[in-house]
Design a protein around this motif. Sequence first.
Motif, PDB file in Angstrom:
ATOM      1  N   TYR A 204       0.863  -1.177   0.000  1.00 27.74           N
ATOM      2  CA  TYR A 204       0.000   0.000   0.000  1.00 27.74           C
ATOM      3  C   TYR A 204       0.900   1.227   0.000  1.00 27.74           C
ATOM      4  O   TYR A 204       1.883   1.293   0.751  1.00 27.74           O
ATOM      5  N   ASN A 205       0.605   2.186  -0.874  1.00 32.26           N
ATOM      6  CA  ASN A 205       1.414   3.406  -0.897  1.00 32.26           C
ATOM      7  C   ASN A 205       0.582   4.595  -1.324  1.00 32.26           C
ATOM      8  O   ASN A 205      -0.529   4.445  -1.849  1.00 32.26           O
ATOM      9  N   GLY A 206       1.114   5.792  -1.076  1.00 32.11           N
ATOM     10  CA  GLY A 206       0.376   6.986  -1.446  1.00 32.11           C
ATOM     11  C   GLY A 206       1.250   8.213  -1.482  1.00 32.11           C
ATOM     12  O   GLY A 206       2.382   8.218  -0.984  1.00 32.11           O
ATOM     13  N   ALA A 207       0.727   9.267  -2.103  1.00 30.60           N
ATOM     14  CA  ALA A 207       1.441  10.545  -2.207  1.00 30.60           C
ATOM     15  C   ALA A 207       0.434  11.669  -2.362  1.00 30.60           C
ATOM     16  O   ALA A 207      -0.721  11.452  -2.763  1.00 30.60           O
ATOM     17  N   GLY A 208       0.875  12.872  -2.023  1.00 32.16           N
ATOM     18  CA  GLY A 208       0.039  14.049  -2.216  1.00 32.16           C
ATOM     19  C   GLY A 208       0.467  14.758  -3.496  1.00 32.16           C
ATOM     20  O   GLY A 208       1.656  14.915  -3.764  1.00 32.16           O
ATOM     21  N   TYR A 209      -0.525  15.180  -4.300  1.00 26.72           N
ATOM     22  CA  TYR A 209      -0.236  15.846  -5.568  1.00 26.72           C
ATOM     23  C   TYR A 209      -0.766  17.281  -5.560  1.00 26.72           C
ATOM     24  O   TYR A 209      -1.736  17.591  -4.852  1.00 26.72           O
ATOM     25  N   ALA A 210      -0.143  18.113  -6.381  1.00 26.60           N
ATOM     26  CA  ALA A 210      -0.570  19.509  -6.568  1.00 26.60           C
ATOM     27  C   ALA A 210      -0.677  20.251  -5.243  1.00 26.60           C
ATOM     28  O   ALA A 210      -1.651  20.972  -4.976  1.00 26.60           O
ATOM     29  N   GLY A 211       0.323  20.045  -4.394  1.00 25.39           N
ATOM     30  CA  GLY A 211       0.367  20.762  -3.128  1.00 25.39           C
ATOM     31  C   GLY A 211      -0.246  20.041  -1.955  1.00 25.39           C
ATOM     32  O   GLY A 211      -0.145  20.506  -0.815  1.00 25.39           O
ATOM     33  N   ALA A 212      -0.867  18.914  -2.182  1.00 24.31           N
ATOM     34  CA  ALA A 212      -1.466  18.152  -1.071  1.00 24.31           C
ATOM     35  C   ALA A 212      -0.362  17.502  -0.242  1.00 24.31           C
ATOM     36  O   ALA A 212       0.718  17.185  -0.748  1.00 24.31           O
ATOM     37  N   LYS A 213      -0.626  17.311   1.045  1.00 27.93           N
ATOM     38  CA  LYS A 213       0.373  16.728   1.933  1.00 27.93           C
ATOM     39  C   LYS A 213       0.601  15.243   1.637  1.00 27.93           C
ATOM     40  O   LYS A 213      -0.329  14.513   1.281  1.00 27.93           O
ATOM     41  N   THR A 214       1.844  14.806   1.817  1.00 28.30           N
ATOM     42  CA  THR A 214       2.168  13.383   1.698  1.00 28.30           C
ATOM     43  C   THR A 214       1.569  12.652   2.901  1.00 28.30           C
ATOM     44  O   THR A 214       1.658  13.141   4.028  1.00 28.30           O
ATOM     45  N   PRO A 215       0.926  11.515   2.694  1.00 32.98           N
ATOM     46  CA  PRO A 215       0.360  10.776   3.836  1.00 32.98           C
ATOM     47  C   PRO A 215       1.472  10.346   4.790  1.00 32.98           C
ATOM     48  O   PRO A 215       2.612  10.132   4.379  1.00 32.98           O
ATOM     49  N   THR A 216       1.145  10.216   6.054  1.00 32.11           N
ATOM     50  CA  THR A 216       2.156   9.789   7.025  1.00 32.11           C
ATOM     51  C   THR A 216       2.431   8.296   6.895  1.00 32.11           C
ATOM     52  O   THR A 216       1.565   7.526   6.467  1.00 32.11           O
ATOM     53  N   SER A 217       3.626   7.895   7.278  1.00 27.98           N
ATOM     54  CA  SER A 217       3.982   6.480   7.237  1.00 27.98           C
ATOM     55  C   SER A 217       3.072   5.666   8.147  1.00 27.98           C
ATOM     56  O   SER A 217       2.669   4.550   7.822  1.00 27.98           O
TER      57      SER A 217
END
Length: 289
Positions: A204-217
């Motif tokens: 499972y992985n994720g990221a924030g785009y267009a200025g959105a915050k990166t999800p926490t580990s």
Amino acid sequence: MHRSAPRLSRILACAAVPVMLVAVGCSSDSGSDSKKNAGSSSSGSASAKPTEPTVEPAKFSDLPGDPCAAIGKKTIEDLVPDAKKKGGTAGKSSDLSVRSSCSWNGLDDKGLKGSQYRWLDVGFTRFESDQALGSGAERATADYTKQITKAKAAEGAQKVAAEATAGIGEEATVVTYGLSKTDEEFEYATVVARTGNVVVTLTYNGAGYAGAKTPTSADIVEGAQQAAKEAIAAVEKTAEATPPAKGGKDADKGTEDDAKTGSADGKKETAGSGDEDSPKGKAKATPKS
């Protein structure tokens, strides 16, 4: 002189009789001893024949019929908001009773700022018991270790950490790391779990785009563990409803298509840019499914 000759012949004849009896007696005893020795040798060789060891039967004879249904709909909605295909995309396999997988991905742009991208994939691998290779559980344990090593060696991974986690199958390990791709920072969690002769590998992985915050580990790990628990439960539920051994192909004999499944090694997902699932430059243009 003529009368003494017959007497001498009779004496010699009588003397010869005991000698013949002794010879016959010896011959008879020798035959008896030979038979005894032969019987003893035959008995010894029969008792010395080694018994062939047996391996423990495999606990599970099948995998969940639909890998995409192994994780609940509510969990998918929580972990992959606005998934392109809510029902998931099943990976290719030459034998679904031995190897199967499913993946989901989506870009949620409903937030006040930017978009959140998420990817989830799960893979199942089952091992048969084999007289020459060992029990299914032993072979699954070896693959469990192999998958952990593989996750820790992900290309470009940063701050890699691995920790055993309880409550997921018979044994489980969560591997975490960060990864930079498509000009964004991704947080990853891979849970490798084993129950009996089945190994579940979930990423499972994720990221924030267009200025959105990166999800926490921590959030990514929590989501991965929840999904992994459901996947393991699906395996155990399948076993309760499945008749013994179907005799399917062995996991080690999967086709090249099996090896290329997204859940098996995450290659498609890790590549990021260049495939249709990459969210790069599509924060506002990604079509809804």
